[in-house]
Design an enzyme around this catalytic site. Sequence first.
Site, PDB file in Angstrom:
ATOM      1  CG  ASP A  29      -0.241  -0.057   2.406  1.00  0.00           C
ATOM      2  OD1 ASP A  29       0.610  -1.151   2.696  1.00  0.00           O
ATOM      3  OD2 ASP A  29      -0.540   0.652   3.692  1.00  0.00           O
ATOM      4  CD  GLU A  33       3.191  -1.068   7.516  1.00  0.00           C
ATOM      5  OE1 GLU A  33       3.626  -0.798   8.930  1.00  0.00           O
ATOM      6  OE2 GLU A  33       3.393   0.037   6.623  1.00  0.00           O
TER       7      GLU A  33
HETATM    8 NI    NI Z   1       6.251   1.279   5.336  1.00  0.00          NI
END
Ligand code: NI
Length: 405
Positions: free
Chosen positions: A91, A149
């Site tokens: 991401d 994340e």
């Molecule tokens: Ni990172």
Amino acid sequence: MVFTSLTPLSTELSRVRLEIRTLQPRLVQWRRSLHQYPELGFREHITAEFITRKLREWGIDHQTGIATTGVVAVIHGTQPGPVLAIRADMDALPIQEENQVPYCSLHDGMMHACGHDGHVAIALGTAYYLSKHRHTFAGTVKFIFQPAEEGPGGAKPMIEQGALRNPDVDAIIGLHLWNNLPVGTVGVRTGAMMAAVELFDCIIQGKGGHGAMPHQTVDSIVVGAQIVSALQTIVARNLDPLKSGVVTVGKFHAGAALNVIADTAELSGTVRYFDPGLTDFFNQRFEEIIAGICQSYGARYELNYRKLYPPVINNEAITNLVTSVVENVIETPLGIVPECQTMGGEDMSFFLQEVPGCFFFLGSANATKGLDYPHHHPRFDFDEIALGIGVEIFVRCVERYCALA
Ligand code: NI
């Protein structure tokens, strides 16, 4: 940098390295393509499609749609053996890129400002190499491409949806490109490497009124200011000084006019620590301190305290394996930065709670090229030489952990 000196340790070592070096232009190309199409957590559709297109092209078995956009790929060696997982997050961040490079973000207000585009490129390079060299390892390598994340976290739902099972993972490794270290270095340590991340929001309800008549009010700003100061004493006066912790109040919103006493104040922030034994410590002290101060001023409060990620804890045996591999890949004693720790957080921690593993920082800054802006900065970029180094470390970890009988 160090990587460009091709001092062969053995014919086999240099053969692997030379072959990975021929991949370098493609690693850069993949990373730059990904960089142009950054996507936020659980919306990594273009990214997942990019990954699966490559996996299909290379004939690598994979599953898609795990925890929305997650992808799991599996490569079997030619002999039975253990299962090693390699994790890469996919991401990007809600940041407007300020770099002026040909591969600049094409998605307005979104940017790969943490290097996850590089993580995907490194994992893909490793998968490509291993798919062409199945005879060099025993067992299975599982690639876990994980969404979100940066929050709210894709690791946990991927685990819940079976990413570590069938085949069951014995150990896991992962890396983060790291601009706090120069390219050609690796930071790693056994035990706690990154911090637990906890978040809080607190609303203080006072009683507003005239700025000249404070005796008729409960001033939520005064109460909030006391709370901000008192929360700092948790680390300064409650935490064992040999342990580490951070309490940051990052937001304090109250009031609208200079002659009005504010009715409510809102505080928000984050707490960090390494020791898993502190899992209830900060939460409890927050309750006690905020309740005590509010009571003494006649204010009321609402505290929403939540745990986001546990600390990243590296297993000793797997960390030793990674360290010995890195010593061969980066041929300088200064290449390994031991006892590397940061109060940053990572949801790699959820995988490490399930199976032994190691997460490490791959140095990626290069000040002479101007590639040393910090992570999450609108001008973040890294030295792409690190991509090949990452692939070589992963490949050698596989060859070591999944060694042929
Ligand atoms: Ni990172």
